[in-house]
Design a protein around this motif. Sequence first.
Motif, PDB file in Angstrom:
ATOM      1  N   ASN A   1       1.609   2.830  14.446  1.00 17.74           N
ATOM      2  CA  ASN A   1       1.973   1.418  14.505  1.00 17.74           C
ATOM      3  C   ASN A   1       2.251   0.869  13.111  1.00 17.74           C
ATOM      4  O   ASN A   1       1.568   1.224  12.144  1.00 17.74           O
ATOM      5  N   ALA A   2       3.236  -0.020  13.026  1.00 17.99           N
ATOM      6  CA  ALA A   2       3.549  -0.669  11.759  1.00 17.99           C
ATOM      7  C   ALA A   2       2.372  -1.523  11.314  1.00 17.99           C
ATOM      8  O   ALA A   2       1.721  -2.166  12.138  1.00 17.99           O
ATOM      9  N   THR A   3       2.076  -1.514  10.020  1.00 21.09           N
ATOM     10  CA  THR A   3       0.967  -2.297   9.483  1.00 21.09           C
ATOM     11  C   THR A   3       1.466  -3.251   8.402  1.00 21.09           C
ATOM     12  O   THR A   3       2.421  -2.940   7.690  1.00 21.09           O
ATOM     13  N   PRO A   4       0.837  -4.401   8.262  1.00 19.58           N
ATOM     14  CA  PRO A   4       1.248  -5.349   7.227  1.00 19.58           C
ATOM     15  C   PRO A   4       1.018  -4.787   5.828  1.00 19.58           C
ATOM     16  O   PRO A   4       0.151  -3.933   5.624  1.00 19.58           O
ATOM     17  N   VAL A   5       1.774  -5.298   4.880  1.00 22.68           N
ATOM     18  CA  VAL A   5       1.577  -4.936   3.482  1.00 22.68           C
ATOM     19  C   VAL A   5       0.315  -5.669   3.005  1.00 22.68           C
ATOM     20  O   VAL A   5       0.205  -6.888   3.191  1.00 22.68           O
ATOM     21  N   PRO A   6      -0.637  -4.943   2.407  1.00 24.23           N
ATOM     22  CA  PRO A   6      -1.860  -5.613   1.941  1.00 24.23           C
ATOM     23  C   PRO A   6      -1.524  -6.756   0.962  1.00 24.23           C
ATOM     24  O   PRO A   6      -0.566  -6.673   0.188  1.00 24.23           O
ATOM     25  N   VAL A   7      -2.330  -7.801   1.001  1.00 21.54           N
ATOM     26  CA  VAL A   7      -2.079  -8.999   0.192  1.00 21.54           C
ATOM     27  C   VAL A   7      -1.989  -8.665  -1.297  1.00 21.54           C
ATOM     28  O   VAL A   7      -1.125  -9.174  -2.009  1.00 21.54           O
ATOM     29  N   ASP A   8      -2.878  -7.788  -1.805  1.00 23.82           N
ATOM     30  CA  ASP A   8      -2.828  -7.453  -3.230  1.00 23.82           C
ATOM     31  C   ASP A   8      -1.529  -6.733  -3.585  1.00 23.82           C
ATOM     32  O   ASP A   8      -0.967  -6.941  -4.668  1.00 23.82           O
ATOM     33  N   VAL A   9      -1.007  -5.932  -2.680  1.00 21.78           N
ATOM     34  CA  VAL A   9       0.273  -5.252  -2.911  1.00 21.78           C
ATOM     35  C   VAL A   9       1.416  -6.266  -2.854  1.00 21.78           C
ATOM     36  O   VAL A   9       2.343  -6.213  -3.667  1.00 21.78           O
ATOM     37  N   GLN A  10       1.339  -7.220  -1.915  1.00 17.73           N
ATOM     38  CA  GLN A  10       2.352  -8.285  -1.854  1.00 17.73           C
ATOM     39  C   GLN A  10       2.416  -9.027  -3.186  1.00 17.73           C
ATOM     40  O   GLN A  10       3.502  -9.239  -3.738  1.00 17.73           O
ATOM     41  N   ARG A  11       1.259  -9.408  -3.702  1.00 16.75           N
ATOM     42  CA  ARG A  11       1.213 -10.147  -4.981  1.00 16.75           C
ATOM     43  C   ARG A  11       1.828  -9.329  -6.105  1.00 16.75           C
ATOM     44  O   ARG A  11       2.589  -9.850  -6.927  1.00 16.75           O
TER      45      ARG A  11
END
Length: 117
Positions: free
Chosen positions: A49-59
């Motif tokens: 399943n597709a997973t969200p990009v972790p917030v720290d990686v987004q930043r």
Amino acid sequence: ANEVEAFKRNPKAGKNSKERAGHGLMDYALHCGNGGKTVICSSHLKDGNATPVPVDVQRYLLKGNIERLVVGHVPHGDCPTVIRSGDVAVVMADTSYSKMGHASEWGVDNRGSAVSE
């Protein structure tokens, strides 16, 4: 260094197999290759399943003005997968099934020929 030199000498040696010149380097670049020990790429899938990009990686990405990641060689269904996480989007696409049994100069493989805009 030896694999790079072998590939330069004969890039088609071993065709599309583990004997292919430079295979060890390519294997190191796969999340499932090299016994799972790689620092080059990972997967945005967990248990299929597709997973969200972790917030720290987004930043981190946004700090470098990177809003989109386009990744290939990730079979997931029969069309590209788009994951939106905050202001970051990941597009996963694959051409594995673009021309099944395609005969190339490497041998027969399933990568075939594909065109996208």
